[in-house]
Design a protein around this motif. Structure first.
Motif, PDB file in Angstrom:
ATOM      1  N   LYS A   7       0.810  -1.050  -0.001  1.00 45.88           N
ATOM      2  CA  LYS A   7       0.070   0.033   0.158  1.00 45.88           C
ATOM      3  C   LYS A   7       1.017   1.083  -0.071  1.00 45.88           C
ATOM      4  CE  LYS A   7      -4.343  -1.022   2.265  1.00 45.88           C
ATOM      5  NZ  LYS A   7      -5.191  -0.759   3.242  1.00 45.88           N
ATOM      6  N   GLY A   8       0.644   2.006  -0.878  1.00 44.33           N
ATOM      7  CA  GLY A   8       1.304   3.315  -0.905  1.00 44.33           C
ATOM      8  C   GLY A   8       2.769   3.199  -1.195  1.00 44.33           C
ATOM      9  N   GLY A   9       2.952   2.333  -2.184  1.00 45.40           N
ATOM     10  CA  GLY A   9       4.437   2.098  -2.546  1.00 45.40           C
ATOM     11  C   GLY A   9       5.279   1.458  -1.572  1.00 45.40           C
ATOM     12  N   ILE A  10       6.726   1.663  -1.851  1.00 45.94           N
ATOM     13  CA  ILE A  10       7.597   0.970  -0.917  1.00 45.94           C
ATOM     14  C   ILE A  10       7.630   1.467   0.310  1.00 45.94           C
ATOM     15  CG2 ILE A  10       9.863   0.296  -0.732  1.00 45.94           C
ATOM     16  CD1 ILE A  10      10.292   0.678  -3.579  1.00 45.94           C
ATOM     17  N   ALA A  11       7.499   0.567   1.463  1.00 45.18           N
ATOM     18  CA  ALA A  11       7.648   0.961   2.894  1.00 45.18           C
ATOM     19  C   ALA A  11       8.955   1.518   3.206  1.00 45.18           C
ATOM     20  CB  ALA A  11       7.599  -0.086   3.658  1.00 45.18           C
ATOM     21  N   THR A  12       8.866   2.641   3.945  1.00 45.02           N
ATOM     22  CA  THR A  12      10.376   3.322   4.247  1.00 45.02           C
ATOM     23  C   THR A  12      10.914   2.424   5.418  1.00 45.02           C
ATOM     24  OG1 THR A  12       9.000   4.488   6.100  1.00 45.02           O
ATOM     25  CG2 THR A  12       9.305   5.620   3.946  1.00 45.02           C
ATOM     26  N   ALA A  13      12.408   2.579   5.443  1.00 47.74           N
ATOM     27  CA  ALA A  13      13.114   1.698   6.343  1.00 47.74           C
ATOM     28  C   ALA A  13      12.625   2.031   7.793  1.00 47.74           C
ATOM     29  CB  ALA A  13      14.459   2.356   6.041  1.00 47.74           C
ATOM     30  N   GLY A  14      12.533   0.916   8.674  1.00 43.20           N
ATOM     31  CA  GLY A  14      12.093   1.111   9.932  1.00 43.20           C
ATOM     32  C   GLY A  14      10.532   1.060   9.945  1.00 43.20           C
ATOM     33  N   ALA A  15       9.742   1.082   9.211  1.00 45.13           N
ATOM     34  CA  ALA A  15       8.376   1.211   9.473  1.00 45.13           C
ATOM     35  C   ALA A  15       7.624  -0.094   8.907  1.00 45.13           C
ATOM     36  CB  ALA A  15       7.527   2.345   8.173  1.00 45.13           C
ATOM     37  N   VAL A  16       6.517  -0.249   9.747  1.00 46.12           N
ATOM     38  CA  VAL A  16       5.796  -1.746   9.400  1.00 46.12           C
ATOM     39  C   VAL A  16       5.062  -1.580   8.061  1.00 46.12           C
ATOM     40  CG1 VAL A  16       4.232  -3.121  10.299  1.00 46.12           C
ATOM     41  CG2 VAL A  16       5.644  -1.733  12.084  1.00 46.12           C
ATOM     42  N   ALA A  17       5.417  -2.506   7.477  1.00 44.96           N
ATOM     43  CA  ALA A  17       4.851  -2.612   5.964  1.00 44.96           C
ATOM     44  C   ALA A  17       3.302  -2.972   5.983  1.00 44.96           C
ATOM     45  CB  ALA A  17       5.341  -3.896   5.276  1.00 44.96           C
ATOM     46  N   GLU A  18       2.571  -2.123   5.545  1.00 45.34           N
ATOM     47  CA  GLU A  18       1.245  -2.518   5.481  1.00 45.34           C
ATOM     48  C   GLU A  18       1.053  -3.174   4.096  1.00 45.34           C
ATOM     49  OE1 GLU A  18      -1.402  -2.068   7.423  1.00 45.34           O
ATOM     50  OE2 GLU A  18       0.103  -1.479   8.973  1.00 45.34           O
ATOM     51  N   LEU A  19       0.264  -4.285   4.108  1.00 44.33           N
ATOM     52  CA  LEU A  19       0.099  -5.074   2.888  1.00 44.33           C
ATOM     53  C   LEU A  19      -1.404  -5.296   2.532  1.00 44.33           C
ATOM     54  CD1 LEU A  19       2.580  -7.912   3.840  1.00 44.33           C
ATOM     55  CD2 LEU A  19       3.137  -5.868   2.720  1.00 44.33           C
ATOM     56  N   THR A  20      -1.760  -5.469   1.168  1.00 42.56           N
ATOM     57  CA  THR A  20      -3.000  -5.683   0.765  1.00 42.56           C
ATOM     58  C   THR A  20      -2.983  -7.127  -0.083  1.00 42.56           C
ATOM     59  OG1 THR A  20      -3.716  -3.308   0.571  1.00 42.56           O
ATOM     60  CG2 THR A  20      -4.816  -5.159  -0.818  1.00 42.56           C
ATOM     61  N   LEU A  21      -3.609  -8.255   0.435  1.00 45.92           N
ATOM     62  CA  LEU A  21      -3.509  -9.714  -0.157  1.00 45.92           C
ATOM     63  C   LEU A  21      -4.191  -9.731  -1.251  1.00 45.92           C
ATOM     64  CD1 LEU A  21      -3.451 -11.846   3.158  1.00 45.92           C
ATOM     65  CD2 LEU A  21      -1.389 -10.820   1.740  1.00 45.92           C
ATOM     66  N   ASP A  22      -3.934 -10.375  -2.200  1.00 46.22           N
ATOM     67  CA  ASP A  22      -4.793 -10.766  -3.463  1.00 46.22           C
ATOM     68  C   ASP A  22      -5.870 -11.568  -2.824  1.00 46.22           C
ATOM     69  OD1 ASP A  22      -5.724 -11.465  -5.806  1.00 46.22           O
ATOM     70  OD2 ASP A  22      -3.723 -12.375  -6.638  1.00 46.22           O
TER      71      ASP A  22
END
Length: 268
Positions: A7-22
């Motif tokens: 979501k919203g492109g590539i996650a920044t370093a140290g941040a928690v990745a927010e994902l949208t599953l297929d």
């Protein structure tokens, strides 16, 4: 390869990745793994029932030995339910009988004074073979399914748990996709396989009918019966003498003594 979208492109370093599953992951990965695990578990239960040995009878002397031990235990535990006269008669009879060791089941080897060889015992061989068959029936399907999940679904993230977890669960829930910035609540395909292995027993209990459950109960009771049959006569004789001593020193108090007074006192 991860089948997911950031979501919203590539996650920044140290941040928690927010994902949208297929959404197709539920139908092509999560559902097949769950269905295969359930069907394999049901098939394994039926295979274990088919390869299990039948119920084996015991010699009459062994049954008599067990019945007298049980009779003594029942008298010690429930002697208050009979009158004092009946208790004293049973006490005198059983204490003498158990102390004499009359009904101890002695094998031919025990009578000769030799030590029986467990490796030449047919009962021991059947028990070992039955245990080996049961282990193979459980080991082979789990190995095949683990290879199948690891080969076709490695790297897939399937779901996100709706409750927070500590970082100690990360290794257990994200096997195969260990990334530092991924939330611990995401579950990988391989981890879902391990969770299914450990958590599907209630489902199997719900799906299995009563006849299979009864047969499995008979299978599980076989080792205990075999252990009782393999008990040495010296151990059984010591048990009988211990019960005879317990019966001798047991104090009897009948529950029917002064029952009228106790009932009137309770409800007066």
């Amino acid at each position: 390869m991860l089948s997911l979208l950031l979501k919203g492109g590539i996650a920044t370093a140290g941040a928690v990745a927010e994902l949208t599953l297929d959404p197709q992951l539920k139908y092509w990965v999560l559902l097949p793994i769950s269905v295969v695990m359930i069907l394999t578990g049901i098939l394994r239960q039926y295979v274990q029932v088919m390869i299990s040995p039948g119920v084996k009878g015991q010699p009459r002397v062994k049954l008599t030995e067990g019945q007298y031990i049980l009779k003594a235990q029942v008298l010690v535990g429930n002697g208050s339910n009979i009158t004092d006269k009946s208790f004293q008669e049973r006490k005198e009879y059983l204490s003498k009988l158990l102390a004499s060791g009359k009904y101890v089941a002695r094998t031919k080897a025990a009578q000769d004074g030799s030590t029986p060889n467990p490796l030449t015992d047919p009962g021991m061989s059947d028990a070992m073979m039955s245990m080996a068959k049961g282990n193979m029936a459980s080991f082979i399907p789990q190995t095949v399914i683990m290879w199948w999940v690891n080969h076709f679904f490695a790297g897939f993230v399937l779901m996100k748990l709706p409750f927070p977890l500590t970082l100690r669960f990360k290794e257990m829930l994200q096997s195969g996709v260990m990334t530092a910035d991924l939330d611990v609540r995401w579950v990988s395909a391989i981890s879902w396989y391990f969770i299914s292995v450990l958590g599907l027993n209630p489902v199997f209990n719900l799906l299995m009918n009563e006849s299979v459950d009864d047969q499995l109960g008979v299978m599980q009771s076989q080792p205990a019966q075999e252990q009782d049959a393999m008990a040495q006569p010296a151990q059984v004789e010591a048990t009988m003498k211990s019960l005879a001593n317990d019966i001798t020193i047991a104090q009897h108090e009948c529950c029917f003594d002064n029952v009228e007074k106790r009932v009137l006192k309770l409800y007066a």
